[in-house]
Scaffold this motif. Structure first.
Motif, PDB file in Angstrom:
ATOM      1  N   PRO A 100       4.266   7.490   2.664  1.00  0.00           N
ATOM      2  CA  PRO A 100       4.151   6.039   2.870  1.00  0.00           C
ATOM      3  C   PRO A 100       3.874   5.348   1.537  1.00  0.00           C
ATOM      4  O   PRO A 100       3.206   5.891   0.654  1.00  0.00           O
ATOM      5  N   ALA A 101       4.440   4.163   1.433  1.00  0.00           N
ATOM      6  CA  ALA A 101       4.261   3.398   0.200  1.00  0.00           C
ATOM      7  C   ALA A 101       2.790   3.030   0.052  1.00  0.00           C
ATOM      8  O   ALA A 101       2.096   2.747   1.029  1.00  0.00           O
ATOM      9  N   ALA A 102       2.341   3.030  -1.173  1.00  0.00           N
ATOM     10  CA  ALA A 102       0.946   2.680  -1.446  1.00  0.00           C
ATOM     11  C   ALA A 102       0.752   1.186  -1.112  1.00  0.00           C
ATOM     12  O   ALA A 102       1.636   0.356  -1.310  1.00  0.00           O
ATOM     13  N   ALA A 103      -0.398   0.887  -0.598  1.00  0.00           N
ATOM     14  CA  ALA A 103      -0.691  -0.520  -0.264  1.00  0.00           C
ATOM     15  C   ALA A 103      -0.744  -1.330  -1.548  1.00  0.00           C
ATOM     16  O   ALA A 103      -1.243  -0.861  -2.577  1.00  0.00           O
ATOM     17  N   PRO A 104      -0.186  -2.543  -1.520  1.00  0.00           N
ATOM     18  CA  PRO A 104      -0.209  -3.351  -2.743  1.00  0.00           C
ATOM     19  C   PRO A 104      -1.649  -3.674  -3.115  1.00  0.00           C
ATOM     20  O   PRO A 104      -2.527  -3.833  -2.271  1.00  0.00           O
ATOM     21  N   ALA A 105      -1.871  -3.758  -4.420  1.00  0.00           N
ATOM     22  CA  ALA A 105      -3.214  -4.064  -4.924  1.00  0.00           C
ATOM     23  C   ALA A 105      -3.564  -5.494  -4.526  1.00  0.00           C
ATOM     24  O   ALA A 105      -2.724  -6.376  -4.533  1.00  0.00           O
ATOM     25  N   PRO A 106      -4.819  -5.727  -4.139  1.00  0.00           N
ATOM     26  CA  PRO A 106      -5.186  -7.090  -3.737  1.00  0.00           C
ATOM     27  C   PRO A 106      -5.095  -8.034  -4.943  1.00  0.00           C
ATOM     28  O   PRO A 106      -5.362  -7.658  -6.089  1.00  0.00           O
ATOM     29  N   ALA A 107      -4.697  -9.229  -4.651  1.00  0.00           N
ATOM     30  CA  ALA A 107      -4.577 -10.236  -5.723  1.00  0.00           C
ATOM     31  C   ALA A 107      -5.991 -10.593  -6.211  1.00  0.00           C
ATOM     32  O   ALA A 107      -6.947 -10.602  -5.430  1.00  0.00           O
ATOM     33  N   PRO A 108      -6.106 -10.877  -7.518  1.00  0.00           N
ATOM     34  CA  PRO A 108      -7.434 -11.239  -8.024  1.00  0.00           C
ATOM     35  C   PRO A 108      -7.911 -12.528  -7.379  1.00  0.00           C
ATOM     36  O   PRO A 108      -7.129 -13.430  -7.074  1.00  0.00           O
ATOM     37  N   ALA A 109      -9.192 -12.586  -7.119  1.00  0.00           N
ATOM     38  CA  ALA A 109      -9.763 -13.771  -6.477  1.00  0.00           C
ATOM     39  C   ALA A 109      -9.758 -14.956  -7.452  1.00  0.00           C
ATOM     40  O   ALA A 109     -10.022 -14.773  -8.645  1.00  0.00           O
ATOM     41  N   PRO A 110      -9.407 -16.145  -6.973  1.00  0.00           N
ATOM     42  CA  PRO A 110      -9.412 -17.291  -7.883  1.00  0.00           C
ATOM     43  C   PRO A 110     -10.844 -17.596  -8.314  1.00  0.00           C
ATOM     44  O   PRO A 110     -11.775 -17.509  -7.552  1.00  0.00           O
ATOM     45  N   ALA A 111     -10.974 -17.995  -9.551  1.00  0.00           N
ATOM     46  CA  ALA A 111     -12.313 -18.255 -10.085  1.00  0.00           C
ATOM     47  C   ALA A 111     -12.674 -19.705 -10.032  1.00  0.00           C
ATOM     48  O   ALA A 111     -12.070 -20.641  -9.886  1.00  0.00           O
TER      49      ALA A 111
END
Length: 111
Positions: A100-111
């Motif tokens: 299975p494809a690796a889960a996409p990395a979470p987007a960085p949280a807006p600062a």
């Protein structure tokens, strides 16, 4: 004279003797779910018989060839040929299922 009940196998034979199709036989068996498709059963049986006839032909050819084999290497080559023929029509093992494809990395949280 004492009347005896018929043995179970006699009753079973009498019950199935009147059935003409696989579906009717299956329907009469206690605990059977749904009758199988008779055409599919016949097709499968015909395929099995055809494969058995091909195997017989290959075996007879091999017996003729083995009579002419003179060395151990010739005999081993005939054995290997027969093994290859017997496995030729079987399904090939499949490759390992794709990972299975690796889960996409979470987007960085807006600062």
């Amino acid at each position: 004279r004492i009347a005896r009940a018929k043995p179970a196998h006699t009753r079973q034979r009498a019950r199935t003797a009147s059935h003409k199709t696989m579906a009717a036989i299956t329907a009469s068996i206690p605990g059977a779910t749904e009758p199988e498709d008779e055409a599919a059963v016949r097709a499968e049986a015909m395929a099995i018989v055809a494969q058995a006839k091909r195997d017989i032909t290959l075996r007879e050819e091999g017996r003729k060839e083995i009579k002419t084999a003179s060395t151990k290497d010739d005999i081993q080559a005939l054995i290997n040929k027969r093994i290859a023929q017997s496995f030729a029509d079987r399904p090939k093992p499949t490759d390992a299922p794709p990972k299975p494809a690796a889960a996409p990395a979470p987007a960085p949280a807006p600062a």
